[in-house]
Motif scaffolding. Structure first.
Motif, PDB file in Angstrom:
ATOM      1  N   SER A   1      -0.517  -4.684  -8.317  1.00  0.00           N
ATOM      2  CA  SER A   1      -1.781  -4.533  -7.364  1.00  0.00           C
ATOM      3  C   SER A   1      -2.514  -3.450  -7.475  1.00  0.00           C
ATOM      4  CB  SER A   1      -0.836  -4.454  -5.861  1.00  0.00           C
ATOM      5  OG  SER A   1      -1.917  -4.152  -4.759  1.00  0.00           O
ATOM      6  N   GLY A   2      -3.730  -3.977  -7.199  1.00  0.00           N
ATOM      7  CA  GLY A   2      -5.005  -2.880  -7.182  1.00  0.00           C
ATOM      8  C   GLY A   2      -5.359  -2.496  -5.967  1.00  0.00           C
ATOM      9  N   GLY A   3      -4.176  -2.503  -4.977  1.00  0.00           N
ATOM     10  CA  GLY A   3      -4.494  -2.076  -3.546  1.00  0.00           C
ATOM     11  C   GLY A   3      -4.107  -0.833  -3.438  1.00  0.00           C
ATOM     12  N   LYS A   4      -4.375   0.015  -2.343  1.00  0.00           N
ATOM     13  CA  LYS A   4      -3.994   1.456  -2.112  1.00  0.00           C
ATOM     14  C   LYS A   4      -2.710   1.531  -1.558  1.00  0.00           C
ATOM     15  CE  LYS A   4      -8.031   3.229  -3.516  1.00  0.00           C
ATOM     16  NZ  LYS A   4      -8.272   1.997  -4.051  1.00  0.00           N
ATOM     17  N   GLU A   5      -2.107   2.713  -1.562  1.00  0.00           N
ATOM     18  CA  GLU A   5      -0.757   2.917  -1.049  1.00  0.00           C
ATOM     19  C   GLU A   5      -0.475   2.576   0.341  1.00  0.00           C
ATOM     20  OE1 GLU A   5       0.927   6.710  -2.237  1.00  0.00           O
ATOM     21  OE2 GLU A   5       0.442   6.387  -4.354  1.00  0.00           O
ATOM     22  N   THR A   6      -1.486   2.728   1.030  1.00  0.00           N
ATOM     23  CA  THR A   6      -1.271   2.860   2.679  1.00  0.00           C
ATOM     24  C   THR A   6      -2.614   1.860   3.154  1.00  0.00           C
ATOM     25  OG1 THR A   6      -2.714   4.491   3.262  1.00  0.00           O
ATOM     26  CG2 THR A   6      -0.423   5.148   2.755  1.00  0.00           C
ATOM     27  N   LEU A   7      -1.985   1.261   4.183  1.00  0.00           N
ATOM     28  CA  LEU A   7      -3.090   0.375   5.013  1.00  0.00           C
ATOM     29  C   LEU A   7      -4.598   0.979   5.158  1.00  0.00           C
ATOM     30  CD1 LEU A   7      -3.823  -2.518   6.155  1.00  0.00           C
ATOM     31  CD2 LEU A   7      -2.787  -1.720   8.221  1.00  0.00           C
ATOM     32  N   GLU A   8      -4.337   2.313   5.800  1.00  0.00           N
ATOM     33  CA  GLU A   8      -5.520   2.988   5.998  1.00  0.00           C
ATOM     34  C   GLU A   8      -6.138   3.289   4.790  1.00  0.00           C
ATOM     35  OE1 GLU A   8      -2.379   3.599   6.809  1.00  0.00           O
ATOM     36  OE2 GLU A   8      -2.698   3.014   8.887  1.00  0.00           O
ATOM     37  N   GLU A   9      -5.822   3.951   3.933  1.00  0.00           N
ATOM     38  CA  GLU A   9      -6.243   4.225   2.719  1.00  0.00           C
ATOM     39  C   GLU A   9      -7.043   2.666   1.985  1.00  0.00           C
ATOM     40  OE1 GLU A   9      -4.807   7.119  -0.421  1.00  0.00           O
ATOM     41  OE2 GLU A   9      -2.966   6.443   0.410  1.00  0.00           O
ATOM     42  N   HIS A  10      -6.474   1.806   2.030  1.00  0.00           N
ATOM     43  CA  HIS A  10      -6.987   0.536   1.597  1.00  0.00           C
ATOM     44  C   HIS A  10      -8.371   0.113   2.331  1.00  0.00           C
ATOM     45  CE1 HIS A  10      -6.752  -3.378  -1.011  1.00  0.00           C
ATOM     46  NE2 HIS A  10      -7.459  -3.887   0.281  1.00  0.00           N
ATOM     47  N   ARG A  11      -8.009   0.112   3.545  1.00  0.00           N
ATOM     48  CA  ARG A  11      -9.198  -0.312   4.549  1.00  0.00           C
ATOM     49  C   ARG A  11     -10.463   0.729   4.158  1.00  0.00           C
ATOM     50  NH1 ARG A  11      -8.496  -5.437   6.000  1.00  0.00           N
ATOM     51  NH2 ARG A  11      -6.820  -5.688   7.601  1.00  0.00           N
ATOM     52  N   GLU A  12     -10.338   2.068   3.819  1.00  0.00           N
ATOM     53  CA  GLU A  12     -11.305   3.020   3.936  1.00  0.00           C
ATOM     54  C   GLU A  12     -11.973   2.965   2.372  1.00  0.00           C
ATOM     55  OE1 GLU A  12     -12.193   7.667   4.146  1.00  0.00           O
ATOM     56  OE2 GLU A  12      -9.964   6.823   4.457  1.00  0.00           O
ATOM     57  N   HIS A  13     -11.142   2.803   1.455  1.00  0.00           N
ATOM     58  CA  HIS A  13     -11.656   3.004  -0.016  1.00  0.00           C
ATOM     59  C   HIS A  13     -11.559   1.546  -0.778  1.00  0.00           C
ATOM     60  CE1 HIS A  13     -11.320   7.221   0.576  1.00  0.00           C
ATOM     61  NE2 HIS A  13     -10.227   7.200   0.957  1.00  0.00           N
ATOM     62  N   GLY A  14     -10.711   0.550  -0.070  1.00  0.00           N
ATOM     63  CA  GLY A  14     -11.006  -0.796  -0.785  1.00  0.00           C
ATOM     64  C   GLY A  14      -9.767  -0.753  -1.940  1.00  0.00           C
ATOM     65  N   GLY A  15      -9.703  -2.119  -2.507  1.00  0.00           N
ATOM     66  CA  GLY A  15      -8.832  -2.104  -3.649  1.00  0.00           C
ATOM     67  C   GLY A  15      -9.626  -2.247  -5.137  1.00  0.00           C
ATOM     68  N   ASN A  16      -8.774  -2.423  -6.118  1.00  0.00           N
ATOM     69  CA  ASN A  16      -9.573  -2.413  -7.458  1.00  0.00           C
ATOM     70  C   ASN A  16      -8.939  -3.851  -8.024  1.00  0.00           C
ATOM     71  OD1 ASN A  16     -10.553  -1.997 -10.256  1.00  0.00           O
ATOM     72  ND2 ASN A  16      -9.353  -0.094 -10.533  1.00  0.00           N
ATOM     73  N   THR A  17     -10.174  -4.756  -8.236  1.00  0.00           N
ATOM     74  CA  THR A  17      -9.783  -6.032  -8.857  1.00  0.00           C
ATOM     75  C   THR A  17      -9.789  -5.841 -10.331  1.00  0.00           C
ATOM     76  OG1 THR A  17     -12.378  -6.643  -8.592  1.00  0.00           O
ATOM     77  CG2 THR A  17     -10.946  -7.425  -7.044  1.00  0.00           C
TER      78      THR A  17
END
Length: 276
Positions: free
Chosen positions: A116-132
């Motif tokens: 996964s290119g997502g962040k470790e937490t939901l909050e981090e992912h919502r704030e910084h986004g993932g990496n396709t």
């Protein structure tokens, strides 16, 4: 002791083996023994970047031999489920989606093993986004999803954090399940007779390449300015969708030409038989 700057002769020999298969004259049982004809038959080579040097050398040799130069299409392998740089292995069931996998197995593999290119937490992912760029599910969709606009939407939403990893994996699972199911359906119809016919050694009659202009060098009549390229550019270049449309038209025209050539040849054969 081995001298410096020396190599095993096998390395040099291997290059000749690779190159020889790019010339029709290496297959007299298929293309015949008339070198004047076989020298004109071009070869299209799909290969990975590691084999590029062999066929660049082959192209150089072809010019000196007065043979048709082979053309290359550089292919990119799918990464293993473990992420960029990893390799699939038939001995590792968790490294790849197999064409024998059931829909349930595909879902389980993507859900559990797809990097996964997502962040470790939901909050981090919502704030910084993932990496396709590293996300395996998105990388797979680049191969199996034909809708470029939808693919871009997914990329933008995932990189912005709007789309979550679970949602991206669900889309990937759906596309892979459909692709594998269609393949399995076709494979189930293959009989021993079909395999024998496909593998049979038989001559091929090359009638030359259809005279179809390159799509990237042609602007259809009546298409100029912003219509023929980027909005307002007026440089005569074509958009991606226009290129796709033109290529499809050219493919249809090429198939039509091939059918007409085959009919003409069959007609000549019938006339010759009637005369005899």
């Amino acid at each position: 002791m081995e001298a410096k700057h020396s190599s095993n002769i096998g390395k040099i020999h291997f290059a000749s083996i690779q190159g020889a298969t790019a010339f029709a004259g290496s297959f007299p049982h298929i293309f015949g023994e008339d070198e004047a004809k076989t020298a004109k038959i071009p070869c299209l080579i799909p290969c990975a970047i590691d084999q590029d040097p062999y066929f660049r050398l082959t192209r150089d040799c072809a010019a000196g031999l007065k043979y048709a130069k082979p053309s290359l299409i550089h292919m990119r392998f799918l990464d293993a489920l473990q992420g960029p740089g990893s390799k699939m292995s038939a001995s590792d069931d968790t490294s790849a989606i197999f064409l024998s996998d059931s829909p349930k197995q595909i879902k389980a593999k993507i859900t559990k093993y797809a990097f996964s290119g997502g962040k470790e937490t939901l909050e981090e992912h919502r704030e910084h986004g993932g990496n396709t760029d590293v996300d395996v599910s998105y990388q797979y969709l680049q191969f199996f999803m034909e809708d470029d606009e939808e693919l871009k939407r997914i990329k933008d939403e995932y990189n912005s954090g709007k789309m979550l990893t679970g949602e991206l994996k669900a889309i990937c699972i759906e596309y892979l399940q459909k692709y594998v199911a269609v393949f399995q359906e076709r494979r189930a119809k293959v009989t021993d007779e079909v395999v024998a016919q496909f593998m049979a050694v038989r001559p091929l009659d090359w009638t030359g390449n259809p005279k179809v202009p390159r799509a990237d060098l042609v602007v259809p009549l009546g298409m100029t300015g912003a219509e023929g390229g980027s909005a307002g550019a007026g440089d005569g270049k074509m958009t991606k969708n226009q290129l796709k449309k033109l290529l499809k038209e050219q493919q249809i025209a090429a198939k039509k030409a091939e059918k007409e050539a085959a009919k003409a040849k069959a007609s000549q054969g019938d006339n010759a038989a009637a005369t005899a």
